[in-house]
Design a protein around this motif. Structure first.
Motif, PDB file in Angstrom:
ATOM      1  N   THR A 109       0.946   3.624  -2.230  1.00  0.00           N
ATOM      2  CA  THR A 109       1.155   3.632  -0.788  1.00  0.00           C
ATOM      3  C   THR A 109      -0.184   3.764  -0.067  1.00  0.00           C
ATOM      4  O   THR A 109      -1.210   4.017  -0.690  1.00  0.00           O
ATOM      5  CB  THR A 109       2.051   4.815  -0.343  1.00  0.00           C
ATOM      6  N   SER A 110      -0.109   3.613   1.246  1.00  0.00           N
ATOM      7  CA  SER A 110      -1.320   3.765   2.055  1.00  0.00           C
ATOM      8  C   SER A 110      -1.810   5.224   2.038  1.00  0.00           C
ATOM      9  O   SER A 110      -2.903   5.506   2.488  1.00  0.00           O
ATOM     10  CB  SER A 110      -1.035   3.318   3.486  1.00  0.00           C
TER      11      SER A 110
ATOM     12  N   LYS B 133       6.924   3.355   6.670  1.00  0.00           N
ATOM     13  CA  LYS B 133       5.691   2.654   7.037  1.00  0.00           C
ATOM     14  C   LYS B 133       5.185   3.101   8.414  1.00  0.00           C
ATOM     15  O   LYS B 133       4.002   3.340   8.612  1.00  0.00           O
ATOM     16  CB  LYS B 133       5.963   1.153   7.040  1.00  0.00           C
TER      17      LYS B 133
ATOM     18  N   LEU C 110       2.389  -0.286  -0.735  1.00  0.00           N
ATOM     19  CA  LEU C 110       1.488  -1.412  -0.994  1.00  0.00           C
ATOM     20  C   LEU C 110       1.846  -2.132  -2.285  1.00  0.00           C
ATOM     21  O   LEU C 110       1.499  -3.286  -2.466  1.00  0.00           O
ATOM     22  CB  LEU C 110       0.037  -0.908  -1.074  1.00  0.00           C
TER      23      LEU C 110
END
Lengths: 405, 95
Positions: free
Chosen positions: A221-222, A64, A207
């Protein structure tokens, strides 16, 4: 690029122009064989041992924030294997053996320092308990040494063994225990994994999970969707938060544990000492600061900072055995979030969702476990069977009433 | 942390003992067919949210009441404090 003394000299003479980034800044691919969530010590070790021990290809670690920015950078750096129970001791002893060879294995200076750990004894009952623990350790191939007050005084002459509120009556020492430079553990594993082709992807937050008919296919994911044959959660401290995205409830509460470091002092404390009449442990860093910690704050928290009542409690423990610390200024204090499992032991297991694996519940003892955790988790991921040292670390132990292991 | 006790006013959290998720108020029916499974959930599994968390605090060094507190686990901010006995009665329990 291998690191060596010769290399340092060569670079020093040529203006340090030959150093390369320690790991590649990888961009996510569409699909991996193994996708490890969490670029902490355990996640990076898992990826490294997957590649090294099992010859796995197409491995990624997603993180992250930046790697090593979580608990591997927030602990008090102690390594030891002074456990009592059969479900634990072989695992932690394996970990200590891996620590002993870590720097040669990774070709990275992690400042592994086997300066010894000493658990102080203050009562007869405690001596009995530590004698039993020491014997259990020896039975599992670890080292243990029941020290007399005389021996302790020789090594730590400043300890008050006679007229303190809790006089020191002896101690259980593990001389192979000690400390390791924690950040270097993350960087060393990252570099070694990267050299074996592992993609380390930072600033990539999960996410959600893509789960279809009970099988995990990948993660949102981002930085977009990433598919994977096997998805491995490895985010102790945030396990509750992450696994909630897969609608899993865990036998875990997240709690904050505080740590402290004083201003730098001349060498006064040659090893690690734990106080037996309160919750307090300390060592001296190579920079000279006294690094110490104590109890959890004791309520659910994801805040990475604690409150003052526990600061007072920890400092009382410090004053009880080191009154001289009363004159030292505190430089920093911080908090880390612990996965507190319901029985104090970790979990390395498959989940009820196919292709989704879980590593967490390390309580306040995750750092020392880093190499063995990666080793055993990699074994589980590669073979779908638990490693022989991690057979007790299963989800079903709670339902089966085996949670005393 | 300061806990605003409904009867005693603002008190230091150090006077309290934390007793876990307030879901523990709702003990499963021991005569239910799947009581064993329910008790495994009740005993071991937690929601453990990052955000508002409803939890039990015991005023051990005060009036020994149990409180149900809503506290944000990411900021430690307390948004609601009730007597656990009031909460239980509100759910139709006798005490």
């Amino acid at each position: 690029m291998r690191y060596s003394g010769l290399r340092v000299i060569k670079e020093a003479l040529t203006g340090h122009k030959g150093w390369k980034p320690t790991w590649r800044d990888a961009t996510p691919q569409n699909h991996y064989d193994f996708l490890v969530i969490g670029g902490g010590g355990h996640g990076l070790a898992t990826a490294y041992y997957l590649a090294r021990n099992h010859g796995a290809k197409k491995i990624a670690v997603i993180e992250k924030g930046w790697i090593g920015g979580g608990n591997v950078g927030r602990n008090t750096t102690i390594v030891r294997s002074n456990y009592l129970l059969d479900g634990n001791e072989p695992f932690y002893e394996h970990s200590l053996k891996l620590w002993e060879g870590l720097e040669q294995d990774l070709n990275y200076n992690a400042m592994v320092s086997q300066r010894g750990i000493l658990n102080l004894v203050h009562s007869d009952a405690q001596r009995d308990a530590f004698t039993r623990r020491g014997n259990a350790m020896i039975l599992n191939g670890a080292d243990a040494d029941l020290m007399s007050t005389k021996d302790i005084q020789k090594r730590y002459p400043f300890l008050n063994v006679t007229d303190a509120r809790f006089p020191i009556k002896g101690g259980l020492a593990q001389h192979r225990g000690g400390t390791v430079r924690h950040d270097a553990v993350a960087w060393g594993y990252a570099r070694a994994a990267d050299q074996l082709g592992v993609d380390i992807i930072q600033n990539c937050e999960v996410l959600g999970f893509r789960i279809e008919s009970g099988k995990c296919l990948g993660v949102e994911t981002s930085r977009g969707y990433i598919g994977a044959s096997k998805v491995a959660s490895c985010v102790a401290g945030s396990s509750g938060r992450l696994m909630a995205k897969a609608e899993m409830r865990l036998p875990i509460e997240s709690h904050v544990l505080q740590a402290f470091v004083t201003e730098g002092l001349k060498p006064i404390l040659p090893g690690v000492i734990t106080f037996g009449a309160g919750h307090f442990y300390c060592s001296q860093s190579d920079k000279g600061g006294i690094v110490f910690g104590g109890d959890l704050d004791g309520y659910n928290s994801y805040a990475q900072r604690g409150n003052l009542p526990v600061v007072e409690d920890v400092c009382e423990g410090a004053m009880a055995i080191f009154p001289m610390l009363g004159r030292v200024r505190l430089l920093r204090m911080w908090g880390g979030i612990m996965d507190m499992s319901m029985d104090g032991s970790p979990i390395i297991d498959q989940t009820h969702i196919d292709s989704l694996y879980f590593n967490g519940g390390w309580c306040y003892g995750g750092f020392k476990a880093t190499p063995a955790s990666g080793w055993c988790y990699a074994h589980l991921l590669a073979t779908d069977t638990p490693h022989e040292f991690a057979t007790a670390f299963r989800f079903d132990r709670f339902a089966k009433g085996q949670n005393d292991r | 942390m300061i806990i605003n006790h409904p009867i005693l006013g603002p008190r230091d959290s150090a006077e309290f003992t934390y007793m876990g998720d307030a879901a523990l108020l709702d003990r499963p029916d021991w005569q239910a067919k799947d009581a064993l499974l329910q008790f495994i959930d009740y005993g071991y599994l937690r929601d453990n949210p990052a955000g508002p968390h409803t939890e039990l605090w015991y005023h051990e060094q005060g009036d020994r009441s149990f409180l149900v507190i809503t506290r944000d686990t990411t900021t430690h901010e307390i948004s609601s404090v009730k007597l656990a006995s009031d909460v239980a009665r509100g759910r139709g329990r006798s005490k």
